[in-house]
Design a protein around this motif. Structure first.
Motif, PDB file in Angstrom:
ATOM      1  N   ASP A 446      97.741  40.584  79.442  1.00 31.78           N
ATOM      2  CA  ASP A 446      99.022  41.974  79.609  1.00 31.78           C
ATOM      3  C   ASP A 446     100.308  42.060  80.149  1.00 31.78           C
ATOM      4  OD1 ASP A 446      97.861  42.021  81.685  1.00 31.78           O
ATOM      5  OD2 ASP A 446      97.217  43.585  83.172  1.00 31.78           O
ATOM      6  N   LYS A 447     101.106  40.608  80.159  1.00 33.37           N
ATOM      7  CA  LYS A 447     102.612  40.898  80.327  1.00 33.37           C
ATOM      8  C   LYS A 447     103.386  40.854  79.160  1.00 33.37           C
ATOM      9  CE  LYS A 447     101.018  38.329  84.113  1.00 33.37           C
ATOM     10  NZ  LYS A 447     101.047  39.215  85.651  1.00 33.37           N
ATOM     11  N   PRO A 448     104.154  41.594  79.477  1.00 37.53           N
ATOM     12  CA  PRO A 448     105.340  41.963  79.005  1.00 37.53           C
ATOM     13  C   PRO A 448     105.315  41.057  77.530  1.00 37.53           C
ATOM     14  CG  PRO A 448     106.267  42.113  80.973  1.00 37.53           C
ATOM     15  CD  PRO A 448     104.584  42.045  80.937  1.00 37.53           C
ATOM     16  N   ILE A 449     106.023  41.947  76.560  1.00 40.11           N
ATOM     17  CA  ILE A 449     105.378  40.833  75.138  1.00 40.11           C
ATOM     18  C   ILE A 449     106.652  40.589  74.654  1.00 40.11           C
ATOM     19  CG2 ILE A 449     104.295  40.748  72.917  1.00 40.11           C
ATOM     20  CD1 ILE A 449     102.277  40.661  74.260  1.00 40.11           C
ATOM     21  N   ASN A 450     107.800  40.223  74.497  1.00 42.34           N
ATOM     22  CA  ASN A 450     109.125  40.035  73.261  1.00 42.34           C
ATOM     23  C   ASN A 450     109.039  39.599  72.587  1.00 42.34           C
ATOM     24  OD1 ASN A 450     109.285  38.490  75.269  1.00 42.34           O
ATOM     25  ND2 ASN A 450     111.485  38.052  74.271  1.00 42.34           N
ATOM     26  N   PRO A 509     101.536  45.467  77.022  1.00 48.73           N
ATOM     27  CA  PRO A 509     101.644  46.591  74.820  1.00 48.73           C
ATOM     28  C   PRO A 509     100.123  46.580  76.110  1.00 48.73           C
ATOM     29  CG  PRO A 509     100.647  43.611  76.364  1.00 48.73           C
ATOM     30  CD  PRO A 509     101.829  44.444  76.867  1.00 48.73           C
ATOM     31  N   VAL A 510      99.527  47.454  75.282  1.00 47.84           N
ATOM     32  CA  VAL A 510      99.243  48.902  74.973  1.00 47.84           C
ATOM     33  C   VAL A 510      97.596  48.375  74.547  1.00 47.84           C
ATOM     34  CG1 VAL A 510      98.608  51.730  74.820  1.00 47.84           C
ATOM     35  CG2 VAL A 510     100.310  50.505  75.587  1.00 47.84           C
ATOM     36  N   ILE A 511      96.261  48.745  75.501  1.00 45.37           N
ATOM     37  CA  ILE A 511      94.810  48.774  74.492  1.00 45.37           C
ATOM     38  C   ILE A 511      94.249  49.026  73.264  1.00 45.37           C
ATOM     39  CG2 ILE A 511      92.401  48.996  74.720  1.00 45.37           C
ATOM     40  CD1 ILE A 511      92.931  48.061  77.831  1.00 45.37           C
ATOM     41  N   THR A 512      94.506  48.429  71.788  1.00 46.90           N
ATOM     42  CA  THR A 512      93.753  49.187  70.968  1.00 46.90           C
ATOM     43  C   THR A 512      92.580  48.846  71.049  1.00 46.90           C
ATOM     44  OG1 THR A 512      95.935  48.177  69.809  1.00 46.90           O
ATOM     45  CG2 THR A 512      93.526  48.788  68.378  1.00 46.90           C
ATOM     46  N   SER A 671     105.126  36.242  75.761  1.00 47.17           N
ATOM     47  CA  SER A 671     104.752  36.461  76.169  1.00 47.17           C
ATOM     48  C   SER A 671     105.210  35.779  77.903  1.00 47.17           C
ATOM     49  CB  SER A 671     103.032  36.959  75.869  1.00 47.17           C
ATOM     50  OG  SER A 671     102.022  37.495  77.948  1.00 47.17           O
ATOM     51  N   ASN A 672     105.815  37.163  78.533  1.00 45.55           N
ATOM     52  CA  ASN A 672     105.562  36.382  80.047  1.00 45.55           C
ATOM     53  C   ASN A 672     107.009  35.459  80.216  1.00 45.55           C
ATOM     54  OD1 ASN A 672     106.226  36.517  83.133  1.00 45.55           O
ATOM     55  ND2 ASN A 672     104.441  35.645  83.209  1.00 45.55           N
TER      56      ASN A 672
END
Length: 1298
Positions: A446-450, A509-512, A671-672
């Motif tokens: 769940d680390k920031p993703i770009n 990210p948010v959990i789907t 990610s991160n």
């Protein structure tokens, strides 16, 4: 991917939907007197498209990386050699593949040695590596322990050439030998050999044995591919290497600081050189020390025969190092794509042009986990460098005195070329907008993703801001050379030093669900834009796009025709005529557009020659298609379809442009700070042009892209999985053309730009904010899937489906042990938020992704991510807006088949329907109610509603279980107790168990049946799956094999006045519709004995009385009643009861008074024994009493001609009644009489002699020379040891005078 539609009537269409081909509805056009066999669909069917047309077609086929190692076996049989040049020769043959060498034995004093020796080479390498390996045959004279021998001549070709031959082999071919040290010497002899290449999974076929006279014809059986002339000439291949750009920056962080501390200055840490492999030879340029933009101006000269039997040239940029040189990038030059062997063809030529190299990421690490990509193994995941090269070929005249006889690789210098030799440098602009990022694997964390987007070496954070050395300046003559039809009426103003934005802002990210994340972009969509400078060679890409567009339409049309034939719809010939007409029009359009560009800057000889080739080939294709269109009839549609497939292959070859220009675009998910997954977008697919036919297929459109795992991690099943799904909008073109680069985006957004101050030009938006949001409810009607992939060792699967739409997902229930699951389940996804105008969403909604998985039985929960991937498909829903009526013709939606893919392979079909319903101001109250049957046993699971689900009827499937034959070993164990399982639509039956397959392979119970509910629409019937399992101890069973009867239509019983399909099968299956039909009171049983025969046995089930009595009639007799057991009134018993009605079948009929004498061997048993029966010697069983031999089985084919279907060995014995009682049938042979026990001595010496014989064979025969070498070496060592041992004492004695 939608396969076909099954609509209730012809009115189930709407003008806003894409047109659907329904050929059966064209009958209304026949009233005008038109001939249906000369009519084209194009003349009566209006081809409509989506109103907005802002979404491109997603690529459903996602294949794992191609660099995965595969098992290969190369077998070479050296038979003999002839006409070897030399005197007193002792020749042997060396077979060399790559680094592996094997030798034949030496034949003394002969120029025509006979060997017949067999060699096998095993490899476990990727396909590209295998096919580039060189097979080299060399004849060596007088090679022994003390001398390496004299080379007589060699022959070489690459393994890929062998693999492309029929059956992957050359059989009994002569290899022509030549001397590489003296190209003027001519032929040095011939070697006759067999060469075969077999990959894992290939079928091995026994080659056809030619006549001995044909084998002796050397000139007619040379080891050359078809089309290669027998007399090849020597040629020189000049590869000029000028310079390179864009090498990755390897002097970063610690390494740069360490070097600066020791040396005192910061220099480039790369020492590049270029290495080239061709035809088993290797050449390289000089090393340019400490240079990221090296300039060589050198040429590597290869001398090889033409045409070469090695198709690819491998070009690598390498970094010189004292410890180990490493590859920085690799490019393969396919000579077939840069030459033409036709009458008006041309020799291989290229450039001067830039070629782009791809490989691992540009991030420098001491241990590069993707280094194999730099060596050309697998798809590159990043731009590595580009190289300016040119290639020319010169045919040599051996009689010329200036010709150098050696074939050694030479390195020469060449003069420098101008900066614009490869084209004028132009400023390009790339824009992208991320509209959605979903299906992100939760294993990432769940680390920031770009996301990062790069084109060449522009956009990469490590490279920083890269400025071109030379910008194209408009003015004077250059301005006049621009593309007239691409110049904008209002060009963009100069935006100065525009800073590129190549990455999106990091976002958590948010959990789907429990398997996936998504990024909460919602109404704010991040954007990227990059300025880059490249040579303007758009004309190459434009021509490739036009041909690709023609090929795409042709492929879609041919798939339509295949589908019409498969589903047995009417008038496939009309659709094929329409496809050929469209192909002819597309070819004419290419001829008018291909040569519009007047810009000659950087235009190479290959550009001119390829243009001539494309114009000629495309014109020829259009003319052939036009001529073929008038020849398409109902009877010839299949043959013409095969010819049309050749058109498709030809167009795909022409569309592959060998001279690169603008590099491909790479999209990375980070990610991160760690690179996770990537996607590669060809630049030509997003290239802008003012002419629609020249524009890339994805330019200015929303594209669904699946990100994949890079490198070795993407091998195997992992390559099928999705790491992320993104909806992205991409546009690439000249910077001055970007007036309308945002016009393809869905409407309803506002631009968010960086503030640059007053009076400064505006920059492109860094994000888009959508002001309009629509709320929908998605209803997914998952009814059934069929022909799924068998994921379990049992030959079955436990399938379930995941449905993804926008940021939400739903899952069906798991159905155990089936390949044709009938879920019959309605999935409802609530509160789906879509951004944009309502009308665009109605006409062109986002796609739905459906993935099929197999539940892992070891896993506690099937949804924990451990399920096995089985396939994927896409669908688009039918959209209903809040102000629309829910009713015909668009609603309710009809079930449709969607093709499921697993990589590039089809993996089944899914039957489902999808509807997207807008939630209006009144909320869900305005939505149509969910109606349908309730199922108490399934709990909260909703079934597919009535009106959408198919109408079912009860069928009875009868199966004859006769026996099993030719069962192979399973896991090295013999099959002992087999059983057959039959399954259809979740129901099935099992055969009786065969207790001892080796003793009796037949079933004890012949006929079984089961009832099943199947749709009345026969096109919706699932296949019938057949499995054979071996039942073993402790309740275990092992799968032996499986197959499927894909369609049941041919087995369905129909009444006499109903049209029955042809019973062209040998499966003993009957499907009986159990629905009552008052018009028929009896059933005809049809038994097909053989697929090659038209003979059937038709048994009428006459009326029976209430007591189960059956009236049995014989010719000339009165009816009589006979008591029959009800349990015996099965289908197969009726066949035996009526066997006398068999009039013609695939069998052998013998007249016992006069019939042909049986052949002594199977080879002598031919069809002439039946066709020429009058000329064959005959015998009579009544005279000869006992006859044994081979007789042929024959049957008539479709042309009513006899063909051989089998052979039987039989022994006929005429006995009297008394003799028959003594020796009954089946027991005529006595048990073999036991022999007397041998009188052996108590002690035998055989066990003692066998090792000596084996040692003698090894030492004296197989390894004779090796043994001599070893013994000689041991003797030399012993003498040396004795010398060293005795030398000190001897020296002391000499010194002391003793």
């Amino acid at each position: 991917m939608k396969r076909s539609k099954n609509r209730g009537n012809k009115e189930d269409r709407n003008a806003d939907e894409p047109a659907v081909l329904e050929t059966e509805n064209l009958d209304m056009f026949m009233d005008g007197g038109l001939d249906p066999d000369t009519m084209s669909l194009a003349s009566v069917t209006a081809v409509t498209t989506n109103v907005s047309n802002k979404r491109s077609k997603p690529d459903i086929k996602m294949e794992p990386s191609s660099g995965r190692p595969v098992d290969y076996q190369v077998s070479v049989t050296v038979i003999e050699a002839r006409q070897l040049v030399g005197l007193n020769m002792d020749p042997m043959v060396c077979v060399e593949i790559g680094e592996d060498k094997k030798y034949t034995s030496m034949k003394e004093s002969t120029n025509c040695p006979y060997y017949n020796e067999y060699f096998v080479f095993d490899f476990h390498v990727p396909p590209d590596v295998m096919f580039d390996k060189i097979l080299k045959l060399s004849v060596i004279h007088s090679k022994n322990l003390l001398r390496s021998g004299t080379l007589v001549g060699t022959f070489k070709l690459d393994v890929g050439t062998i693999y492309t031959q029929p059956e992957h082999q050359f059989y009994h071919k002569w290899a022509l030998l030549s001397d590489p040290e003296d190209i003027t010497a001519g032929c040095k002899g011939y070697v006759k050999c067999d060469v075969a290449v077999v990959a894992k999974g290939d079928t091995i076929k026994t080659p056809h044995k030619a006549n001995e006279s044909d084998d002796d014809d050397i000139d007619g059986n040379l080891l050359l591919p078809e089309g290669v002339p027998a007399e090849r000439q020597w040629a020189r291949y000049y590869l000029k290497i000028y310079r390179a750009e864009g090498l990755p920056r390897m002097n970063t962080s610690i390494m740069a600081n360490v070097k600066k501390a020791f040396i005192g200055e910061n220099k480039d840490l790369v020492d590049p050189y270029v290495q080239v492999h061709f035809a088993g030879q290797k050449g390289k340029t000089s090393v340019q020390k400490s240079c990221y933009e090296p300039i060589w101006n050198e040429q590597i000269v290869f001398t090889e025969m033409f045409p070469p039997l090695c198709k690819r040239m491998k070009i690598q940029i390498r970094d010189s190092d004292k410890v180990n040189d490493v590859a920085m990038g690799t490019h393969f030059l396919d000579l077939r794509k840069i030459s033409n062997d036709g009458d008006k063809g041309f020799l291989p030529t290229l450039g001067p042009a830039w070629v782009n190299m791809y490989g691992s990421t540009r991030t420098y690490t001491l241990m590069d986990e993707y280094q194999e990509l730099n060596d050309g193994l697998g798809e590159g995941v990043s731009f590595r460098a580009r190289l300016l090269i040119s290639l020319g070929v010169e045919i040599l005249d051996p009689s010329s005195p200036d010709i150098t006889s050696s074939t050694e690789v030479q390195l020469e210098g060449v003069p420098n070329i101008s900066e614009t030799a490869a084209g004028k440098v132009e400023e390009f602009f790339l824009f992208g907008s991320f509209l959605e990022a979903t299906m992100i694997d939760r294993k990432i964390g769940d680390k920031p993703i770009n996301f990062e987007v790069t084109i060449g070496y522009y956009g990469n954070e490590l490279d920083g801001v890269v400025q071109p050395k030379t910008k194209g300046k408009k003015g004077g003559a250059e301005e006049e050379t621009e593309l007239i039809h691409n110049s904008s009426d209002e060009e963009m103003e100069d935006d100065g030093d525009l800073t590129s934005v190549a990455t999106t802002p990091p976002m958590k990210p948010v959990i789907t669900d429990r398997n996936y994340f998504h990024l909460p972009y919602f109404e704010r969509k991040p954007c990227i834009y990059i300025k880059s400078w490249w040579q303007d060679q758009r004309r190459r890409l434009y021509n490739a796009n036009i041909i690709d567009n023609i090929a795409d339409k042709l492929e879609d049309g041919l798939n339509d025709v295949h589908e019409i034939i498969k589903t047995e719809k009417t008038y496939p010939e009309r659709r094929l005529r329409g496809v050929l007409e469209e192909l002819s029009q597309g070819c004419s359009q290419f001829l008018s557009l291909a040569n519009n560009d007047q810009n000659q800057s950087g235009r190479t000889k290959l550009d001119r020659e390829r243009l001539k080739l494309c114009l000629t080939e495309v014109e020829s294709t259009g003319q052939q298609a036009k001529a073929m269109r008038s020849q398409v009839k109902r009877s010839t549609v299949r043959d013409k379809l095969k010819l049309a497939q050749n058109f498709l292959s030809r167009l795909r070859f022409l569309a592959d442009e060998p001279q690169h220009s603008v590099p491909d675009v790479f999209i990375w998910m980070i990610s991160n700070g760690k690179r996770i997954a990537y996607a590669r977008v060809p630049s030509k697919d997003i290239l802008y042009s003012g002419v629609d036919e020249e524009k890339g297929k994805d330019c200015g459109k929303v594209k669904t892209i699946f990100l994949r795992i890079p490198g070795k991690k993407g091998f195997g099943p992992a390559g099928w999985t999705v790491q992320s799904k993104i909806e992205i909008y991409l546009w690439l073109g000249l910077n001055r053309q970007r007036k309308d680069y945002l016009s393809g985006l869905p409407n309803g957004f506002e631009e968010n730009k960086l503030s640059k101050g007053p009076g400064l030009p505006c920059s492109p938006p860094i994000s888009l904010t959508y002001m309009m949001k629509q709320i929908f409810q998605l209803r997914v009607h998952m009814y059934q899937a069929r022909s799924l992939f068998a994921a379990d060792s049992s030959g079955l699967s436990d399938p379930f489906a995941r449905v993804f739409f926008s940021t939400q997902s739903q899952v069906t229930e798991v159905l155990a042990e089936t390949l044709c699951p009938t879920w019959d389940q309605l999935l409802v996804i609530e509160n789906v938020e879509l951004f944009g105008e309502a009308c665009e969403l109605r006409d062109d909604p986002p796609i739905i992704v459906i993935e099929i998985y197999d539940q892992d039985t070891v896993s506690v929960d099937c949804l924990d991510g451990k399920a096995d991937f089985m396939g994927r498909t896409f669908a688009k829903p039918v959209v209903k807006m809040a102000d629309e009526h829910y009713g015909p013709p668009r609603f309710p939606p009809q079930l449709e088949y969607y093709q499921i893919y697993r990589g590039n392979c089809a993996a089944g079909e899914m039957l489902a329907a999808f509807e997207l319903l807008q939630i209006g101001p009144n909320g869900k109250a305005d939505l149509p109610p969910i109606e349908g049957p309730t199922d108490v046993d399934r709990g909260p699971i909703l079934p597919v509603p009535l009106g959408i689900r198919p109408v079912l009827s009860k069928y009875r499937i009868e199966v004859l279980f006769w026996g099993l034959r030719d069962l192979k070993r399973v896991n090295l164990a013999q099959v002992d107790r087999p059983r057959v399982d039959i399954e259809c639509a979740g129901k099935g039956v099992q055969s009786a168990l065969i207790p001892n397959y080796k003793k009796n392979p037949n079933f004890s119970t012949l006929v079984k049946w089961f009832e099943v509910d199947l749709p009345e629409n026969e096109l919706l019937h699932p296949p019938l799956n057949i499995r054979v399992v071996d039942c073993r101890a402790f309740g275990r069973y092992t799968l032996v094999g499986s197959t499927a009867v894909t369609t049941l239509r041919r087995f369905i019983y129909r009444g006499a006045d109903k049209q029955a399909n042809s019973w062209n099968t040998n499966e003993e299956i009957i499907v009986v519709n159990m629905e009552p039909d008052p018009a028929f009171k009896k059933m005809d049983t049809v038994v097909k004995l053989d697929s090659c025969s038209e003979a059937v046995v038709k048994v009428e089930d006459d009326e029976k009385d209430g007591k189960g009595k059956k009236k049995k009639r014989k010719k000339g007799e009165e009816p009589e009643e006979e008591e029959l057991d009800e349990s015996m009134l099965d289908w197969w018993s009726k066949y035996f009861a009526s066997i006398e009605t068999l009039t013609e079948a695939s069998a052998i009929e013998l007249d016992l008074n006069r019939f042909p004498r049986g052949a002594k061997t199977p080879k002598q048993c031919t069809i002439e024994m039946v066709t020429n029966e009058g000329e064959m010697p005959t015998v009579s069983i009544f005279k000869q009493k006992r006859i044994k031999g081979w007789w042929p089985f024959v049957a008539r084919n479709e042309e009513d001609e006899f063909e051989l279907t089998g052979k039987v060995e039989a022994e006929l014995h005429l006995l009297t009644g008394e003799e028959a009682e003594k020796s009954p049938a089946g027991e005529g042979r006595n048990e073999p009489e036991p022999l007397e026990k041998p009188n052996r001595p108590d002690i035998a010496l055989l066990w003692f002699l066998i090792p000596f014989k084996a040692a003698k064979h090894l030492v004296c025969d197989q390894y004779r020379w090796l043994t001599i070498k070893i013994v000689t070496a041991l003797l030399v060592l012993a003498i040396l040891a004795l010398f060293l041992y005795n030398m000190p004492g001897y020296m002391v004695k000499k010194m002391l005078g003793a």
